[in-house]
Design a protein around this motif. Structure first.
Motif, short mmCIF file in Angstrom:
data_model
loop_
_atom_site.label_atom_id
_atom_site.label_comp_id
_atom_site.label_asym_id
_atom_site.label_seq_id
_atom_site.Cartn_x
_atom_site.Cartn_y
_atom_site.Cartn_z
N ASN A 2 12.21 -58.03 20.29
CA ASN A 2 13.63 -58.01 19.83
C ASN A 2 13.59 -57.33 18.06
O ASN A 2 12.89 -57.05 17.64
N SER A 3 14.69 -56.70 17.75
CA SER A 3 15.29 -56.09 17.40
C SER A 3 14.30 -55.51 16.08
O SER A 3 13.49 -54.81 15.38
N LEU A 4 13.41 -54.04 17.02
CA LEU A 4 12.54 -53.65 16.75
C LEU A 4 12.55 -52.52 16.01
O LEU A 4 14.31 -51.81 15.77
N LYS A 5 11.63 -51.53 14.68
CA LYS A 5 11.69 -51.34 13.97
C LYS A 5 10.30 -50.20 14.31
O LYS A 5 9.58 -50.22 15.10
N PRO A 6 10.76 -48.81 13.55
CA PRO A 6 9.68 -47.16 14.06
C PRO A 6 8.30 -48.01 13.60
O PRO A 6 7.29 -47.61 14.58
N GLU A 7 8.16 -49.15 12.90
CA GLU A 7 7.03 -49.00 12.26
C GLU A 7 6.12 -50.66 13.29
O GLU A 7 5.13 -50.38 13.39
N ASP A 8 6.67 -51.05 14.02
CA ASP A 8 6.44 -51.75 15.28
C ASP A 8 5.77 -50.71 16.28
O ASP A 8 5.25 -50.69 17.06
N SER A 9 6.25 -49.39 16.82
CA SER A 9 5.33 -48.37 17.00
C SER A 9 4.06 -48.64 17.95
O SER A 9 3.47 -48.96 15.97
N ALA A 10 3.73 -48.90 18.30
CA ALA A 10 1.45 -48.86 18.83
C ALA A 10 1.70 -48.92 20.35
O ALA A 10 2.26 -49.00 20.86
N VAL A 11 0.26 -48.34 20.62
CA VAL A 11 -0.37 -48.95 21.53
C VAL A 11 -0.58 -51.53 21.80
O VAL A 11 -1.17 -51.12 20.97
N TYR A 12 0.09 -51.27 22.75
CA TYR A 12 0.44 -52.64 22.85
C TYR A 12 -0.69 -53.61 23.57
O TYR A 12 -0.95 -53.11 24.80
N TYR A 13 -1.51 -54.46 23.40
CA TYR A 13 -3.08 -54.44 23.84
C TYR A 13 -2.89 -56.03 24.17
O TYR A 13 -2.70 -56.91 23.12
N CYS A 14 -3.26 -56.19 25.60
CA CYS A 14 -3.48 -57.24 25.78
C CYS A 14 -4.89 -58.13 25.87
O CYS A 14 -5.60 -57.61 26.38
N ALA A 15 -4.94 -59.07 25.05
CA ALA A 15 -6.53 -59.77 24.58
C ALA A 15 -6.51 -60.87 24.80
O ALA A 15 -5.48 -62.31 25.07
N ALA A 16 -7.65 -61.55 25.79
CA ALA A 16 -8.01 -62.93 26.01
C ALA A 16 -9.46 -63.40 25.11
O ALA A 16 -10.93 -62.78 25.77
#
Length: 124
Positions: free
Chosen positions: A84-98
């Motif tokens: 929520n309340s996303l900001k331009p600096e949150d832009s990225a490729v998001y990865y899930c990892a285990a």
């Protein structure tokens, strides 16, 4: 083998919300952690949040505290990242990892299994 499949990325305006999903399979025990990481162009991969499957403990990076929420639906073997309340600096490729060794791991080097990534773009 452990498999992770992310979904839910996309484009959103600043202040908006997105929910990422990570469908996980192949674990042989309940002792594992699912983490979300992100990597923007020219930057190192950084930890965003993680959740322990065995006890539900969570971790958030300071940059996302109060805005992002990680949760787990064990019946669906899916971990969510509500942003929520996303900001331009949150832009990225998001990865899930285990990871299946440490119990609660916050560093990328501790994770053995990675999804393919999903792009999140926050801009007006």
């Amino acid at each position: 083998d452990v498999q992770l499949v992310e979904s839910g990325g996309g484009w959103v305006q600043p202040g908006g919300s997105l929910r990422l999903s990570c469908a996980a399979s192949g674990f042989t025990s309940d002792a594992y952690t699912i983490g979300w990481f992100r990597q923007a162009p020219g930057k190192e991969r950084e930890g965003v949040s993680c959740i322990s499957h065995s006890d539900g403990n969570t971790f958030y990076a300071d940059s996302v505290k109060g805005r992002f929420t990680i949760s787990s639906d064990n019946a669906r073997n899916t971990v969510y990242l509500q942003m929520n309340s996303l900001k331009p600096e949150d832009s990225a490729v998001y990865y899930c990892a285990a990871e299946t060794v440490f119990g609660m791991a916050t560093m990328a080097i501790q994770y053995d299994y990675w999804g393919q990534g999903t792009q999140v773009t926050v801009s007006s």
